[in-house]
Enzyme design. Structure first.
Site, short mmCIF file in Angstrom:
data_model
loop_
_atom_site.label_atom_id
_atom_site.label_comp_id
_atom_site.label_asym_id
_atom_site.label_seq_id
_atom_site.Cartn_x
_atom_site.Cartn_y
_atom_site.Cartn_z
N ILE A 32 0.75 -1.17 -0.13
CA ILE A 32 -0.15 -0.06 -0.07
C ILE A 32 0.93 1.29 0.03
CG2 ILE A 32 -1.63 1.46 1.21
CD1 ILE A 32 -2.91 -1.31 2.29
N CYS A 33 2.06 1.18 0.70
CA CYS A 33 2.89 2.51 0.82
C CYS A 33 3.39 2.72 -0.43
CB CYS A 33 4.04 2.26 2.02
SG CYS A 33 3.15 2.19 3.63
N SER A 34 3.95 1.45 -1.21
CA SER A 34 4.64 1.84 -2.33
C SER A 34 3.49 2.52 -3.41
CB SER A 34 5.10 0.42 -2.84
OG SER A 34 6.02 0.03 -2.19
N LEU A 85 2.74 6.28 -2.49
CA LEU A 85 4.01 6.96 -2.69
C LEU A 85 4.18 7.19 -4.23
CD1 LEU A 85 4.07 7.19 0.25
CD2 LEU A 85 6.62 7.52 -0.10
#
Length: 161
Positions: A45-47, A50
């Site tokens: 999710i973070c990838s 961002l």
């Protein structure tokens, strides 16, 4: 509890993915800042979040906003991840003392050991003008960033004569 809008953003000093010391107050009087707290580098999710920001950097540049990501990862991890993904913005390591900046902003999840997904838009006077947090496991939308940028730079109101 996360810091509220219209309050002074706590100043801090952290190391970037390139080993440069960054202090939030260096932007005062110069540029607004979007602080993007995220749990962990290299996570799905973070990838995705961002990478979406990377692909829409113009949205921030057009609004004179410095985009800064913050996680509890080490600067070395952030550098490897940032280079792999081609991020063209600063990533800060809230590594030691562990999560201290996330704690100041009220978004550190003690039971998890990392920050929640939280974004704070800070004006040139160092005041939080907009913020949003998503539930664990839920990505932030680009529309939420657009709405926050609108709060930072509201459209002028015209009074009839």
């Amino acid at each position: 509890m996360a810091l509220e809008n219209d309050t002074q953003a706590p100043d801090f000093e952290l190391v970037s993915q390139f080993g440069e010391t960054i202090q939030l107050s260096r932007y005062r009087g110069e540029k607004a800042v979007a602080l993007v707290f995220f749990p962990l580098a290299f996570s799905g999710i973070c990838s995705g979040e961002l990478c979406e920001l990377r692909d829409n950097l113009g949205l921030f540049a057009d609004n004179s906003v410095e985009l800064i990501g913050i996680s509890v990862d080490s600067r070395h991890t952030l550098r490897a991840w940032g280079e792999q993904q081609g991020y063209g913005f600063t990533l800060l390591a809230d590594f030691w003392p562990h999560g201290s900046v996330a704690k100041e902003y009220g978004v550190f999840l003690e039971d998890k050991g990392f920050a929640n997904r939280a974004t704070f838009l800070i004006d040139t006077d160092g005041i939080i003008r907009a913020s949003f947090i998503t539930a664990p496991g839920q990505a932030r939308s680009l529309d939420a960033y657009r709405a926050a940028l609108d709060e930072l730079h509201p459209a002028p109101s015209f009074s009839g004569s």
